[in-house]
Write a protein that holds these residues in place. Structure first.
Motif, PDB file in Angstrom:
ATOM      1  N   UNK A  70       0.788  -1.234   0.000  1.00 24.70           N
ATOM      2  CA  UNK A  70       0.000   0.000   0.000  1.00 24.70           C
ATOM      3  C   UNK A  70       0.818   1.281   0.000  1.00 24.70           C
ATOM      4  N   UNK A  71       2.083   1.224   0.394  1.00 29.45           N
ATOM      5  CA  UNK A  71       2.866   2.452   0.507  1.00 29.45           C
ATOM      6  C   UNK A  71       4.245   2.264  -0.113  1.00 29.45           C
ATOM      7  N   UNK A  72       4.891   3.391  -0.419  1.00 27.32           N
ATOM      8  CA  UNK A  72       6.251   3.338  -0.955  1.00 27.32           C
ATOM      9  C   UNK A  72       7.234   2.749   0.054  1.00 27.32           C
ATOM     10  N   UNK A  73       7.154   3.116   1.345  1.00 32.13           N
ATOM     11  CA  UNK A  73       8.045   2.454   2.313  1.00 32.13           C
ATOM     12  C   UNK A  73       7.882   0.936   2.331  1.00 32.13           C
ATOM     13  N   UNK A  74       6.648   0.441   2.178  1.00 24.35           N
ATOM     14  CA  UNK A  74       6.442  -1.010   2.116  1.00 24.35           C
ATOM     15  C   UNK A  74       7.113  -1.592   0.878  1.00 24.35           C
ATOM     16  N   UNK A  75       7.054  -0.861  -0.229  1.00 28.13           N
ATOM     17  CA  UNK A  75       7.705  -1.316  -1.444  1.00 28.13           C
ATOM     18  C   UNK A  75       9.212  -1.356  -1.298  1.00 28.13           C
ATOM     19  N   UNK A  76       9.764  -0.354  -0.629  1.00 27.49           N
ATOM     20  CA  UNK A  76      11.210  -0.340  -0.415  1.00 27.49           C
ATOM     21  C   UNK A  76      11.634  -1.461   0.531  1.00 27.49           C
ATOM     22  N   UNK A  77      10.799  -1.736   1.526  1.00 28.13           N
ATOM     23  CA  UNK A  77      11.093  -2.854   2.434  1.00 28.13           C
ATOM     24  C   UNK A  77      11.092  -4.169   1.658  1.00 28.13           C
TER      25      UNK A  77
ATOM     26  N   UNK B 245       9.993   4.584 -11.848  1.00 23.31           N
ATOM     27  CA  UNK B 245      11.444   4.545 -12.047  1.00 23.31           C
ATOM     28  C   UNK B 245      12.145   5.528 -11.116  1.00 23.31           C
ATOM     29  N   UNK B 246      11.531   6.686 -10.893  1.00 23.53           N
ATOM     30  CA  UNK B 246      12.126   7.677  -9.984  1.00 23.53           C
ATOM     31  C   UNK B 246      12.170   7.151  -8.544  1.00 23.53           C
ATOM     32  N   UNK B 247      11.066   6.556  -8.115  1.00 29.20           N
ATOM     33  CA  UNK B 247      11.017   5.999  -6.760  1.00 29.20           C
ATOM     34  C   UNK B 247      12.055   4.903  -6.595  1.00 29.20           C
ATOM     35  N   UNK B 248      12.175   4.050  -7.607  1.00 29.76           N
ATOM     36  CA  UNK B 248      13.154   2.964  -7.554  1.00 29.76           C
ATOM     37  C   UNK B 248      14.575   3.521  -7.507  1.00 29.76           C
ATOM     38  N   UNK B 249      14.857   4.501  -8.356  1.00 33.55           N
ATOM     39  CA  UNK B 249      16.206   5.073  -8.403  1.00 33.55           C
ATOM     40  C   UNK B 249      16.558   5.826  -7.125  1.00 33.55           C
ATOM     41  N   UNK B 250      15.556   6.354  -6.437  1.00 37.93           N
ATOM     42  CA  UNK B 250      15.808   7.110  -5.207  1.00 37.93           C
ATOM     43  C   UNK B 250      16.138   6.220  -4.021  1.00 37.93           C
ATOM     44  N   UNK B 251      15.935   4.930  -4.154  1.00 39.43           N
ATOM     45  CA  UNK B 251      16.215   3.995  -3.061  1.00 39.43           C
ATOM     46  C   UNK B 251      17.728   3.764  -2.987  1.00 39.43           C
ATOM     47  N   UNK B 252      18.359   4.045  -1.856  1.00 43.46           N
ATOM     48  CA  UNK B 252      19.809   3.848  -1.734  1.00 43.46           C
ATOM     49  C   UNK B 252      20.242   2.400  -1.962  1.00 43.46           C
ATOM     50  N   UNK B 253      19.330   1.456  -1.763  1.00 47.90           N
ATOM     51  CA  UNK B 253      19.680   0.045  -1.953  1.00 47.90           C
ATOM     52  C   UNK B 253      19.797  -0.332  -3.426  1.00 47.90           C
ATOM     53  N   UNK B 254      19.277   0.521  -4.307  1.00 45.69           N
ATOM     54  CA  UNK B 254      19.323   0.243  -5.745  1.00 45.69           C
ATOM     55  C   UNK B 254      20.605   0.832  -6.331  1.00 45.69           C
ATOM     56  N   UNK B 255      21.440  -0.032  -6.922  1.00 46.52           N
ATOM     57  CA  UNK B 255      22.679   0.428  -7.549  1.00 46.52           C
ATOM     58  C   UNK B 255      22.473   0.759  -9.020  1.00 46.52           C
ATOM     59  N   UNK B 256      21.727  -0.091  -9.720  1.00 45.57           N
ATOM     60  CA  UNK B 256      21.498   0.159 -11.142  1.00 45.57           C
ATOM     61  C   UNK B 256      20.190  -0.487 -11.567  1.00 45.57           C
TER      62      UNK B 256
END
Length: 410
Positions: free
Chosen positions: A110-117, A191-202
């Motif tokens: 439901x949320x972006x933090x959940x997606x990042x988790x 794509x912006x949300x994904x790229x903004x995640x520090x865990x994502x390198x490429x």
């Protein structure tokens, strides 16, 4: 006397059954349990969509458009005994995980933090793959196809599916095309949300058919807003791109600099793109060019785009439109080399299928040419085009044009 356009229409109508395929049971998204002792492999993916919820747990989402995007955690079980490059659709429901692809988990996010988790729980070296399907796909079609690609490629990346509203009907070409336009901002934001995640390198984007239009439009929007595409988007792979060649050149330029590394898979015997060309007024599609010939060869070299010609690759697909996923060698090429930014110019690349690659303007054979006869394209492609086709000069003008749109009047 029969008019030429009637002849072309008759050819297309006769071709529609092949486009439709054999079909398969609908409603496979209802999770099933694994019986004790059942050995399978599992692909976990995050699914983002602009589709409308169906209200049915067996389908989850339909082909209509939703103003609100949704995210879902999906797990797909893949049987151990199967032929690479194929999706084992169940012949009846519920699926049998021992013999069929089967969904084993569905959880709404439901949320972006959940997606990042979720991403951190499924991280694969910080590498992310974003897959965008093509025309005539249901939600479940795209889920199973991505699961097959991830499994058969052996890629070390976290899979993310972006599925847009396709009605999955042969008569829905225009609706589907407009749905890609409807979804381009949602894909850009994803794509912006994904790229903004520090865990994502490429990030690698893999788009197929009409989905390549959506990918290009979203990257173009990003480039116009920021002056360039996000630096974490390293690779863009366009498989059987259903895009007008001149429009692609314009989209490419307007992304700004620097750009991701682009690879396109083409095939001159692609029957689905032949039908698309007919529908769009005999306009050449990017996915059907011969990249070893001029004007394309030098233009691709100048733009730094790698083209891989799959015309001689043999698969069970009668349309010759899904070779990138259905050829075990090609899907492994995607997972093992292209996603990691490796070149195709060293002696370690050997596919054994006679795949011609145009790398840096040099045409070379990757593997050994099979020498088998290539099936002729559809008759509608062989007919003389009544509309003016893009010339090398026009293509070069588009690729060399300033990325900023010019006013109509001075």
């Amino acid at each position: 006397m029969k008019l030429p356009w009637l002849t072309h229409l008759a050819v297309l109508i006769g071709f529609l059954p092949a486009l439709a395929g054999c079909g398969h049971p609908s409603g496979v998204m209802q999770p099933v349990g694994l019986a004790a002792g059942t050995s399978t492999t599992q692909v976990d993916m995050l699914v983002a969509t602009t589709r409308q919820p169906s209200g049915d747990p067996a389908t989850l989402f339909n082909g209509e458009r939703s103003p609100k995007p949704f995210m879902t955690d999906v797990a797909v079980s893949i049987p151990l005994k199967r032929e690479a490059g194929t999706v084992q659709w169940p012949k009846q429901l519920p699926p049998n995980p021992a013999t069929d692809f089967a969904v084993t988990r569905v959880k709404q996010i439901d949320t972006i933090p959940e997606g990042r988790a979720w991403f951190r729980q499924h991280i694969e070296g910080g590498h992310a793959l974003v897959f965008i399907h093509g025309f005539n796909n249901t939600y479940e079609d795209s889920v199973f196809r991505l699961a097959q690609i991830v499994h058969d490629s052996g890629m070390q990346a976290t899979p993310i599916l972006f599925t847009w509203p396709s009605r999955a009907q042969l008569t829905g070409y225009e609706y589907d095309k407009e749905s890609t336009n409807y979804s381009r901002t949602a894909l850009e934001q994803s794509l912006r949300v994904l790229a903004a995640d520090p865990a994502v390198k490429d990030i690698t984007i893999l788009a197929h058919s009409m989905g390549t239009w959506l990918a290009m439009e979203s990257l173009r929007q990003m480039g116009i807003r920021d002056g360039h595409v996000n630096a974490k988007i390293h690779n863009v792979i366009l498989a059987s791109p259903d895009i007008d060649i001149q429009v692609f050149a314009k989209q490419y330029v307007e992304m700004g600099e620097p750009k991701p590394k682009f690879t396109i898979f083409v095939s001159q015997d692609d029957r689905a793109l032949a039908a698309s060309s007919f529908i769009t007024g005999n306009v050449s599609r990017l996915g059907a060019i011969d990249p070893s010939k001029e004007p394309y060869r030098s233009r691709l070299e100048k733009a730094g785009i790698t083209a891989i010609d799959l015309t001689k690759v043999k698969t069970e697909d009668s349309l010759h439109h899904g070779k990138f996923a259905e050829s075990p060698e090609i899907v492994q090429l995607i997972g093992q080399r292209l996603m990691t930014g490796q070149t195709l110019t060293d002696s370690n690349v050997s596919l054994g299928q006679g795949v011609a690659a145009v790398v840096g303007g040099t045409a070379r054979t990757v593997g050994t040419v099979a020498g088998a006869a290539v099936a002729a394209p559809l008759t509608i492609v062989e007919q003389p085009a009544r509309r003016q086709q893009p010339t090398g000069t026009e293509l070069e003008d588009s690729l060399n044009n300033n990325r900023q749109s010019k006013p109509l009047t001075q």
